[in-house]
Design a protein around this motif. Structure first.
Motif, mmCIF file in Angstrom:
data_model
loop_
_atom_site.group_PDB
_atom_site.id
_atom_site.type_symbol
_atom_site.label_atom_id
_atom_site.label_comp_id
_atom_site.label_asym_id
_atom_site.label_seq_id
_atom_site.Cartn_x
_atom_site.Cartn_y
_atom_site.Cartn_z
ATOM 1 N N ASN A 85 0.827 -1.204 0.000
ATOM 2 C CA ASN A 85 0.000 0.000 0.000
ATOM 3 C C ASN A 85 0.866 1.261 0.000
ATOM 4 O O ASN A 85 0.532 2.260 -0.650
ATOM 5 N N ASP A 88 2.041 2.171 -3.513
ATOM 6 C CA ASP A 88 1.043 2.892 -4.311
ATOM 7 C C ASP A 88 1.073 4.384 -3.996
ATOM 8 O O ASP A 88 0.974 5.230 -4.894
ATOM 9 N N MET A 128 -5.532 4.214 -13.133
ATOM 10 C CA MET A 128 -6.064 3.653 -11.893
ATOM 11 C C MET A 128 -7.524 3.252 -12.049
ATOM 12 O O MET A 128 -7.960 2.221 -11.524
ATOM 13 N N ASN A 155 3.517 -1.610 -11.692
ATOM 14 C CA ASN A 155 3.850 -0.344 -11.043
ATOM 15 C C ASN A 155 5.360 -0.140 -11.000
ATOM 16 O O ASN A 155 5.872 0.943 -11.327
ATOM 17 N N ILE A 182 -1.431 0.320 -10.093
ATOM 18 C CA ILE A 182 -1.936 0.779 -8.788
ATOM 19 C C ILE A 182 -3.393 0.363 -8.614
ATOM 20 O O ILE A 182 -3.789 -0.166 -7.572
ATOM 21 N N SER A 246 7.721 -0.387 -4.743
ATOM 22 C CA SER A 246 6.937 -1.371 -5.500
ATOM 23 C C SER A 246 7.759 -2.618 -5.794
ATOM 24 O O SER A 246 7.271 -3.748 -5.663
#
Length: 344
Positions: A85, A88, A128, A155, A182, A246
């Motif tokens: 998370n 992102d 997204m 990503n 993402i 990522s």
């Protein structure tokens, strides 16, 4: 003999008929009671079997409370999901720092900064949108873990490649791909956290995972501070470092986080579901009472799975059907309220 030929008096005959009738009624009552007793025994056995057959959630709950240790391995699983998370967040927020850098504006945006900057920013969010609606929902068919890893990989690769982009149009395309990654990673991420958590602590672990968004925000702010303020390394180094979380998340989740056992059970992979569920509880340092194959088969019968597969719909039919369920009369107010809150 004279008495053999003699008939019973009317009163005696009536009493005999009444006794025979009562005997028949008593016999039928005993028979029905016997049948009822047998049926009650079967129902009792079935209820007892149902009580002893644990669900996957029951297994997680019992293991979490039974183990008094710190559960290092289990926390490692949850923290690896939280790091996903944070990655992102770093990929989204890095654009704000890129667009404010003079070197980026001079080399990439040139004289039309407002228009090209808007194109670059909108490319991420459009990606997204598509990633969340189209790719993210494929986790229900292909698995939460594979889709999460795929989204993080997109990503990471697009983020690293954007550091080498020769012009703003190539970079906008790469940021669009990063946006797809993402969007694709968010739905399976939180679903996986939910399905790997014990029911009584789901709110806690979802909150911890969500809080990593702020950790990603802090990370990208510190990277921007060092790259643009203390040592001016240029926007390309900054873009490269922003994609680093990522790439690290892909490595951690590939080695630590398992697939959802519930997803495996629903898709008729019962033995894998048992193995994964016991792996999760062992990561809690619980080794006493393992989940059995019979437990999973009881709650996810193969016959039901086969019947469900007979009415299999195409991806788009399933997608439209699932979205439509969110706007049923019983859920409309909740759905719209959450969408307004998320939009805000």
């Amino acid at each position: 003999m004279w008495w053999k030929a003699q008939k019973d008096p009317p009163v005696v005959s009536s009493l005999k008929q009444r006794i025979r009738s009562e005997q028949k009624d008593y016999s039928s009552i005993n028979h029905s009671q016997a049948q009822g007793t047998e049926k009650d025994k079967i129902e009792s056995i079935a209820m007892e079997d149902e009580r002893t057959r644990r669900t996957i959630d029951d297994h997680f709950q019992n293991a979490y409370y039974a183990s008094q240790h710190i559960k290092f391995k289990y926390w490692a699983i949850m923290l690896s999901l939280g790091m996903a998370n944070s990655s992102d967040a770093s990929e989204i927020l890095c654009l704000s720092y890129l667009l404010s850098d003079e070197g980026f504006e001079t080399n990439m945006l040139r004289s039309n900064a407002s228009l090209l900057g808007g194109v670059l920013a909108s490319a991420v969010f459009f990606g997204m949108l598509l990633g969340g609606l189209v790719v993210g929902t494929m986790g229900d068919a292909m698995g939460r873990r594979p889709m999460l890893i795929m989204g993080l990989s997109l990503n990471a690769v697009a983020g690293i490649a954007s550091a080498l982009a020769p012009n703003i149009f190539v970079m906008s395309f790469l940021r669009f791909v990063a946006g797809v990654g993402i969007g694709a990673s968010v739905p399976p991420l939180f679903t996986l956290v939910t399905e790997l958590s014990p029911p009584s602590h789901r709110g806690l672990f979802i909150t911890i995972c969500a809080s990593f968004w702020m950790i990603g925000s802090i990370y990208v702010a510190l990277v921007a501070l060092f790259c643009f303020q203390f040592w001016y390394t240029g926007w390309r180094v900054f873009a490269l470092l922003s994609a680093l979380p990522s790439a690290i998340s892909v490595l951690f989740i590939s080695n630590l986080a398992p697939e959802s056992p519930r997803f495996l059970a629903v898709h008729n992979k019962h033995e894998e579901a048992v193995t994964v569920a016991n792996y999760v509880t062992q990561s809690m340092d619980y080794h006493d009472d393992e989940l059995q194959l019979e437990d999973v088969l009881y709650h996810y019968p193969p016959a039901q799975q086969e019947q469900a597969s007979l009415g299999h719909k195409s991806y788009w039919e399933e997608f439209v059907s699932s979205v439509g369920k969110l706007y049923m009369p019983s859920l409309t107010n909740t759905t719209i309220g959450l969408q307004i809150a998320w939009f805000g």
